[in-house]
Design a protein around this motif. Sequence first.
Motif, PDB file in Angstrom:
ATOM      1  N   TRP A  26      -7.076   0.630   1.454  1.00 55.59           N
ATOM      2  CA  TRP A  26      -6.687  -0.777   1.591  1.00 55.59           C
ATOM      3  C   TRP A  26      -5.283  -0.903   2.160  1.00 55.59           C
ATOM      4  O   TRP A  26      -5.033  -1.732   3.023  1.00 55.59           O
ATOM      5  CB  TRP A  26      -6.796  -1.467   0.233  1.00 55.59           C
ATOM      6  CG  TRP A  26      -6.516  -2.929   0.292  1.00 55.59           C
ATOM      7  CD1 TRP A  26      -5.433  -3.564  -0.220  1.00 55.59           C
ATOM      8  CD2 TRP A  26      -7.310  -3.944   0.907  1.00 55.59           C
ATOM      9  NE1 TRP A  26      -5.507  -4.907   0.031  1.00 55.59           N
ATOM     10  CE2 TRP A  26      -6.658  -5.164   0.725  1.00 55.59           C
ATOM     11  CE3 TRP A  26      -8.520  -3.925   1.588  1.00 55.59           C
ATOM     12  CZ2 TRP A  26      -7.169  -6.355   1.196  1.00 55.59           C
ATOM     13  CZ3 TRP A  26      -9.033  -5.118   2.053  1.00 55.59           C
ATOM     14  CH2 TRP A  26      -8.364  -6.313   1.860  1.00 55.59           C
ATOM     15  N   TRP A  27      -4.347  -0.081   1.674  1.00 52.92           N
ATOM     16  CA  TRP A  27      -2.981  -0.110   2.194  1.00 52.92           C
ATOM     17  C   TRP A  27      -2.940   0.283   3.667  1.00 52.92           C
ATOM     18  O   TRP A  27      -2.163  -0.276   4.431  1.00 52.92           O
ATOM     19  CB  TRP A  27      -2.077   0.810   1.394  1.00 52.92           C
ATOM     20  CG  TRP A  27      -1.668   0.274   0.067  1.00 52.92           C
ATOM     21  CD1 TRP A  27      -1.817  -0.995  -0.410  1.00 52.92           C
ATOM     22  CD2 TRP A  27      -1.032   1.008  -0.970  1.00 52.92           C
ATOM     23  NE1 TRP A  27      -1.327  -1.094  -1.678  1.00 52.92           N
ATOM     24  CE2 TRP A  27      -0.830   0.117  -2.047  1.00 52.92           C
ATOM     25  CE3 TRP A  27      -0.616   2.321  -1.106  1.00 52.92           C
ATOM     26  CZ2 TRP A  27      -0.229   0.504  -3.231  1.00 52.92           C
ATOM     27  CZ3 TRP A  27      -0.017   2.706  -2.286  1.00 52.92           C
ATOM     28  CH2 TRP A  27       0.177   1.811  -3.332  1.00 52.92           C
ATOM     29  N   THR A  28      -3.766   1.257   4.047  1.00 55.72           N
ATOM     30  CA  THR A  28      -3.813   1.657   5.454  1.00 55.72           C
ATOM     31  C   THR A  28      -4.391   0.532   6.294  1.00 55.72           C
ATOM     32  O   THR A  28      -3.901   0.247   7.392  1.00 55.72           O
ATOM     33  CB  THR A  28      -4.653   2.939   5.616  1.00 55.72           C
ATOM     34  OG1 THR A  28      -4.121   3.955   4.765  1.00 55.72           O
ATOM     35  CG2 THR A  28      -4.632   3.431   7.045  1.00 55.72           C
ATOM     36  N   LEU A  30      -4.213  -2.660   5.708  1.00 55.68           N
ATOM     37  CA  LEU A  30      -3.229  -3.740   5.785  1.00 55.68           C
ATOM     38  C   LEU A  30      -1.931  -3.314   6.472  1.00 55.68           C
ATOM     39  O   LEU A  30      -1.013  -4.110   6.599  1.00 55.68           O
ATOM     40  CB  LEU A  30      -2.894  -4.259   4.385  1.00 55.68           C
ATOM     41  CG  LEU A  30      -4.012  -4.969   3.643  1.00 55.68           C
ATOM     42  CD1 LEU A  30      -3.533  -5.382   2.265  1.00 55.68           C
ATOM     43  CD2 LEU A  30      -4.498  -6.175   4.420  1.00 55.68           C
ATOM     44  N   SER A  31      -1.843  -2.076   6.903  1.00 57.26           N
ATOM     45  CA  SER A  31      -0.665  -1.492   7.568  1.00 57.26           C
ATOM     46  C   SER A  31       0.573  -1.460   6.671  1.00 57.26           C
ATOM     47  O   SER A  31       1.696  -1.557   7.142  1.00 57.26           O
ATOM     48  CB  SER A  31      -0.345  -2.240   8.867  1.00 57.26           C
ATOM     49  OG  SER A  31      -1.423  -2.148   9.756  1.00 57.26           O
ATOM     50  N   ARG A  32       0.377  -1.338   5.379  1.00 56.49           N
ATOM     51  CA  ARG A  32       1.512  -1.155   4.462  1.00 56.49           C
ATOM     52  C   ARG A  32       2.032   0.275   4.532  1.00 56.49           C
ATOM     53  O   ARG A  32       3.198   0.528   4.258  1.00 56.49           O
ATOM     54  CB  ARG A  32       1.129  -1.489   3.034  1.00 56.49           C
ATOM     55  CG  ARG A  32       0.910  -2.960   2.824  1.00 56.49           C
ATOM     56  CD  ARG A  32       0.730  -3.283   1.379  1.00 56.49           C
ATOM     57  NE  ARG A  32       0.487  -4.711   1.216  1.00 56.49           N
ATOM     58  CZ  ARG A  32       0.229  -5.277   0.079  1.00 56.49           C
ATOM     59  NH1 ARG A  32       0.160  -4.550  -1.017  1.00 56.49           N
ATOM     60  NH2 ARG A  32       0.016  -6.571   0.017  1.00 56.49           N
ATOM     61  N   ILE A  33       1.138   1.210   4.841  1.00 62.25           N
ATOM     62  CA  ILE A  33       1.540   2.593   5.092  1.00 62.25           C
ATOM     63  C   ILE A  33       0.998   2.982   6.457  1.00 62.25           C
ATOM     64  O   ILE A  33       0.049   2.379   6.962  1.00 62.25           O
ATOM     65  CB  ILE A  33       1.035   3.552   3.987  1.00 62.25           C
ATOM     66  CG1 ILE A  33      -0.485   3.522   3.858  1.00 62.25           C
ATOM     67  CG2 ILE A  33       1.683   3.256   2.658  1.00 62.25           C
ATOM     68  CD1 ILE A  33      -1.040   4.538   2.859  1.00 62.25           C
ATOM     69  N   SER A  34       1.586   4.005   7.050  1.00 67.23           N
ATOM     70  CA  SER A  34       1.155   4.409   8.389  1.00 67.23           C
ATOM     71  C   SER A  34      -0.210   5.105   8.324  1.00 67.23           C
ATOM     72  O   SER A  34      -0.663   5.524   7.255  1.00 67.23           O
ATOM     73  CB  SER A  34       2.189   5.344   9.019  1.00 67.23           C
ATOM     74  OG  SER A  34       2.204   6.582   8.346  1.00 67.23           O
ATOM     75  N   GLN A  35      -0.831   5.243   9.479  1.00 64.68           N
ATOM     76  CA  GLN A  35      -2.159   5.865   9.513  1.00 64.68           C
ATOM     77  C   GLN A  35      -2.107   7.333   9.118  1.00 64.68           C
ATOM     78  O   GLN A  35      -3.004   7.836   8.447  1.00 64.68           O
ATOM     79  CB  GLN A  35      -2.754   5.719  10.901  1.00 64.68           C
ATOM     80  CG  GLN A  35      -3.109   4.294  11.238  1.00 64.68           C
ATOM     81  CD  GLN A  35      -3.612   4.141  12.664  1.00 64.68           C
ATOM     82  OE1 GLN A  35      -3.590   5.095  13.444  1.00 64.68           O
ATOM     83  NE2 GLN A  35      -4.053   2.947  13.001  1.00 64.68           N
ATOM     84  N   ASP A  37       0.086   8.754   7.045  1.00 67.17           N
ATOM     85  CA  ASP A  37       0.243   8.800   5.590  1.00 67.17           C
ATOM     86  C   ASP A  37      -1.067   8.449   4.890  1.00 67.17           C
ATOM     87  O   ASP A  37      -1.412   9.034   3.865  1.00 67.17           O
ATOM     88  CB  ASP A  37       1.330   7.828   5.130  1.00 67.17           C
ATOM     89  CG  ASP A  37       2.720   8.256   5.561  1.00 67.17           C
ATOM     90  OD1 ASP A  37       2.901   9.448   5.852  1.00 67.17           O
ATOM     91  OD2 ASP A  37       3.609   7.380   5.604  1.00 67.17           O
ATOM     92  N   GLY A  38      -1.794   7.504   5.443  1.00 67.30           N
ATOM     93  CA  GLY A  38      -3.073   7.112   4.866  1.00 67.30           C
ATOM     94  C   GLY A  38      -4.093   8.237   4.895  1.00 67.30           C
ATOM     95  O   GLY A  38      -4.812   8.462   3.922  1.00 67.30           O
TER      96      GLY A  38
END
Length: 71
Positions: A26-28, A30-35, A37-38
């Motif tokens: 979900w964070w990936t 929504l772009s809260r973390i980079s791809q 890192d995701g």
Amino acid sequence: MLNRVVSLCSFFMVILSVVAFGLGAWWTFLSRISQGDGVFMLFGWSLCAIVFLYRAMDPAYLDPVSIVKSR
């Protein structure tokens, strides 16, 4: 008895891993973390879930007959 506790804790760790996997996805999304890192996060939680699932599903400690016989 200790092995059943370890098996139960492993089951809860699998649930935690699945929740964290979904949160990482979900964070990936929504772009809260980079791809990058995701991808690392999803791979790590997947590996964790697989390892603990193997321990949680050990039939020697989840057999209902052995629980009844031990009492």
